[in-house]
Design a protein around this motif. Structure first.
Motif, mmCIF file in Angstrom:
data_model
loop_
_atom_site.group_PDB
_atom_site.id
_atom_site.type_symbol
_atom_site.label_atom_id
_atom_site.label_comp_id
_atom_site.label_asym_id
_atom_site.label_seq_id
_atom_site.Cartn_x
_atom_site.Cartn_y
_atom_site.Cartn_z
ATOM 1 N N SER A 139 15.410 -17.114 -4.624
ATOM 2 C CA SER A 139 15.682 -16.365 -5.855
ATOM 3 C C SER A 139 16.936 -15.492 -5.759
ATOM 4 O O SER A 139 17.273 -14.792 -6.715
ATOM 5 N N SER A 140 17.593 -15.521 -4.599
ATOM 6 C CA SER A 140 18.790 -14.696 -4.372
ATOM 7 C C SER A 140 18.536 -13.230 -4.710
ATOM 8 O O SER A 140 19.301 -12.580 -5.423
ATOM 9 N N CYS A 141 17.424 -12.711 -4.200
ATOM 10 C CA CYS A 141 17.074 -11.315 -4.454
ATOM 11 C C CYS A 141 16.777 -10.610 -3.136
ATOM 12 O O CYS A 141 16.800 -11.214 -2.070
ATOM 13 N N CYS A 142 16.496 -9.320 -3.222
ATOM 14 C CA CYS A 142 16.159 -8.512 -2.056
ATOM 15 C C CYS A 142 14.723 -8.013 -2.211
ATOM 16 O O CYS A 142 14.350 -7.519 -3.274
ATOM 17 N N MET A 143 13.927 -8.168 -1.160
ATOM 18 C CA MET A 143 12.538 -7.735 -1.203
ATOM 19 C C MET A 143 12.330 -6.597 -0.216
ATOM 20 O O MET A 143 12.828 -6.647 0.913
ATOM 21 N N GLU A 144 11.601 -5.584 -0.661
ATOM 22 C CA GLU A 144 11.363 -4.404 0.175
ATOM 23 C C GLU A 144 9.866 -4.205 0.359
ATOM 24 O O GLU A 144 9.117 -4.114 -0.616
ATOM 25 N N LEU A 145 9.427 -4.130 1.608
ATOM 26 C CA LEU A 145 8.020 -3.946 1.940
ATOM 27 C C LEU A 145 7.772 -2.536 2.463
ATOM 28 O O LEU A 145 8.645 -1.937 3.096
ATOM 29 N N GLU A 146 6.566 -2.042 2.220
ATOM 30 C CA GLU A 146 6.123 -0.770 2.794
ATOM 31 C C GLU A 146 5.197 -1.081 3.958
ATOM 32 O O GLU A 146 4.112 -1.631 3.766
ATOM 33 N N GLU A 147 5.626 -0.754 5.171
ATOM 34 C CA GLU A 147 4.843 -1.120 6.348
ATOM 35 C C GLU A 147 3.424 -0.554 6.299
ATOM 36 O O GLU A 147 2.460 -1.227 6.674
ATOM 37 N N THR A 148 3.280 0.673 5.825
ATOM 38 C CA THR A 148 1.954 1.299 5.795
ATOM 39 C C THR A 148 1.024 0.656 4.767
ATOM 40 O O THR A 148 -0.188 0.855 4.835
ATOM 41 N N ALA A 149 1.573 -0.112 3.838
ATOM 42 C CA ALA A 149 0.746 -0.739 2.801
ATOM 43 C C ALA A 149 0.227 -2.107 3.222
ATOM 44 O O ALA A 149 -0.673 -2.652 2.584
ATOM 45 N N ILE A 150 0.778 -2.672 4.295
ATOM 46 C CA ILE A 150 0.408 -4.028 4.713
ATOM 47 C C ILE A 150 -0.916 -3.979 5.470
ATOM 48 O O ILE A 150 -1.014 -3.330 6.519
ATOM 49 N N PRO A 151 -1.962 -4.646 4.949
ATOM 50 C CA PRO A 151 -3.285 -4.545 5.581
ATOM 51 C C PRO A 151 -3.398 -5.374 6.867
ATOM 52 O O PRO A 151 -3.082 -6.558 6.884
ATOM 53 N N VAL A 152 -3.837 -4.703 7.920
ATOM 54 C CA VAL A 152 -4.126 -5.341 9.210
ATOM 55 C C VAL A 152 -5.368 -4.650 9.758
ATOM 56 O O VAL A 152 -5.434 -3.416 9.760
ATOM 57 N N SER A 153 -6.360 -5.415 10.205
ATOM 58 C CA SER A 153 -7.583 -4.791 10.712
ATOM 59 C C SER A 153 -7.287 -4.025 12.001
ATOM 60 O O SER A 153 -6.326 -4.317 12.717
ATOM 61 N N ALA A 154 -8.143 -3.048 12.310
ATOM 62 C CA ALA A 154 -7.956 -2.238 13.517
ATOM 63 C C ALA A 154 -8.015 -3.102 14.774
ATOM 64 O O ALA A 154 -7.238 -2.901 15.721
ATOM 65 N N GLN A 155 -8.927 -4.087 14.788
ATOM 66 C CA GLN A 155 -9.047 -4.963 15.963
ATOM 67 C C GLN A 155 -7.787 -5.788 16.175
ATOM 68 O O GLN A 155 -7.297 -5.929 17.293
ATOM 69 N N VAL A 156 -7.277 -6.375 15.098
ATOM 70 C CA VAL A 156 -6.071 -7.201 15.223
ATOM 71 C C VAL A 156 -4.866 -6.337 15.570
ATOM 72 O O VAL A 156 -4.021 -6.729 16.380
ATOM 73 N N ARG A 157 -4.800 -5.141 14.999
ATOM 74 C CA ARG A 157 -3.685 -4.246 15.329
ATOM 75 C C ARG A 157 -3.702 -3.904 16.821
ATOM 76 O O ARG A 157 -2.660 -3.924 17.489
ATOM 77 N N THR A 214 9.641 1.741 7.248
ATOM 78 C CA THR A 214 8.714 2.148 8.299
ATOM 79 C C THR A 214 8.061 3.484 7.963
ATOM 80 O O THR A 214 8.540 4.228 7.095
ATOM 81 N N PRO A 215 6.982 3.842 8.665
ATOM 82 C CA PRO A 215 6.285 5.102 8.382
ATOM 83 C C PRO A 215 7.142 6.344 8.593
ATOM 84 O O PRO A 215 6.857 7.399 8.017
#
Length: 328
Positions: A228-246, A308-309
């Motif tokens: 799409s020739s665009c820029c995407m911005e993610l919030e690291e703290t919003a990305i769900p990861v379980s405590a065990q996998v983390r 990042t946080p």
């Protein structure tokens, strides 16, 4: 009983294998005809996909190669907006494969196909020399509504990015089994019919969808950004990861952004529909941990950024090299 080369001869042993395992597990009126090809009702616009599955081990916490083969193919069809209807499956069996394991795999495929609302209407079996391996190739057909127009090239500034749940579960479950690491991590292997149907039937303006498998979320979003020739911005703290996998990732030095999944999807939707889309995901089976994780912003085309946080920003690239071989 073990698979022998006679099971691939096309003779009596082959017929018995098909009748005793595959026909019993996948029985339906189309397959029962045992013709050289399946003749099924069609549609004007169809989606077609094919995939091969070589995962090791064959059985893992949360699934097996049979469930995986159905989920992977069904989810690929769903991501184009299609309603999956028919699957075919080809089995490559190495001499020495255990027929009891094969029965369990076929039963798992049948159960998952029923959950996903698809019929397995054709297949093939080949036997080769080897050490007892089992591999599956599946192809799928789905019917696409005339007004469906999903494309990664449709993403534009202001759109919102959603993820349907925790990252890394399948990757961590497979790796734990191989390394004999004791934990309770389960693969996320699942068909996403209910979630996708809820999104598309709710009136949400969905721009693009993709199931997050090999290469991980980082690779998928780079494909979106590039198309799409665009820029995407993610919030690291919003990305769900379980405590065990983390914790698993911290011990082994893994990044959840590049870990494989088999029951997760990401979607890019119009900004005004973000909360509605999130509600649809959360109410659907397998979507209880869904989250809004970022947005499409002005910036260098074709890039993905991660905030990042501590307030920093880093570039998220595609996966380089081999992540984890034979994960699916």
């Amino acid at each position: 009983m073990k698979i022998t080369m006679a099971h691939g001869s096309g003779g009596k042993a082959t017929a018995e294998l098909i009748e005793d395992i595959f026909e019993k597990s996948f029985h339906n009126p189309v397959l029962a005809k045992m013709e050289d090809s399946a003749v099924v009702p069609g549609a004007e616009k169809i989606a077609v996909t094919t995939d091969s599955f070589v995962v090791t081990p064959l059985f893992f916490p949360g699934g097996d190669i049979g469930r995986l083969s159905v989920c992977g193919t069904v989810n690929d069809l769903l991501m184009s907006g299609a309603k999956p209807r028919y699957l075919t499956c080809g089995f490559i069996l190495e001499e020495g494969a255990d027929t009891e394991e094969l029965k369990k795999i076929a039963a798992s495929m049948a159960e998952t196909a029923s959950e996903a609302g698809v019929s397995i209407v054709a297949g093939d079996t080949k036997v080769v020399e080897g050490k007892g391996g089992i591999y599956i190739n599946t192809a799928g057909v789905g019917f696409v509504p005339p007004d469906a127009s999903l494309s990664a090239a449709s993403c534009e500034e202001g759109d919102v990015i959603l993820l349907s749940g925790n990252l890394g579960d399948h990757h961590a479950a497979i790796l734990s089994e191989r390394m004999n690491i004791q934990n309770t991590i389960q693969s996320d292997c699942a068909p996403l019919n209910e979630m996708v149907n809820a999104l598309l039937e709710s009136g949400v303006k969905v721009k693009a969808m993709r199931d997050v498998t090999r290469g991980g979320l980082g690779t998928v979003l780079n494909e979106f950004a590039g198309a799409s020739s665009c820029c995407m911005e993610l919030e690291e703290t919003a990305i769900p990861v379980s405590a065990q996998v983390r914790g698993f990732c911290e011990i082994l030095g893994l990044d959840p952004l590049y870990m494989g999944n088999e029951g997760k999807m990401t979607a890019v939707v119009a900004a005004g529909d973000a909360q509605k889309a999130l509600a649809c995901m959360k109410k659907s089976r397998y979507g209880e941990n869904a989250a809004i994780i970022g947005k499409v912003v002005s910036g260098e085309p074709g890039t993905v950024l991660l905030r990042t946080p501590i307030g920093g920003t880093r570039i998220v690239t595609v996966l380089y090299g081999e992540g984890l071989p034979r994960i699916c």
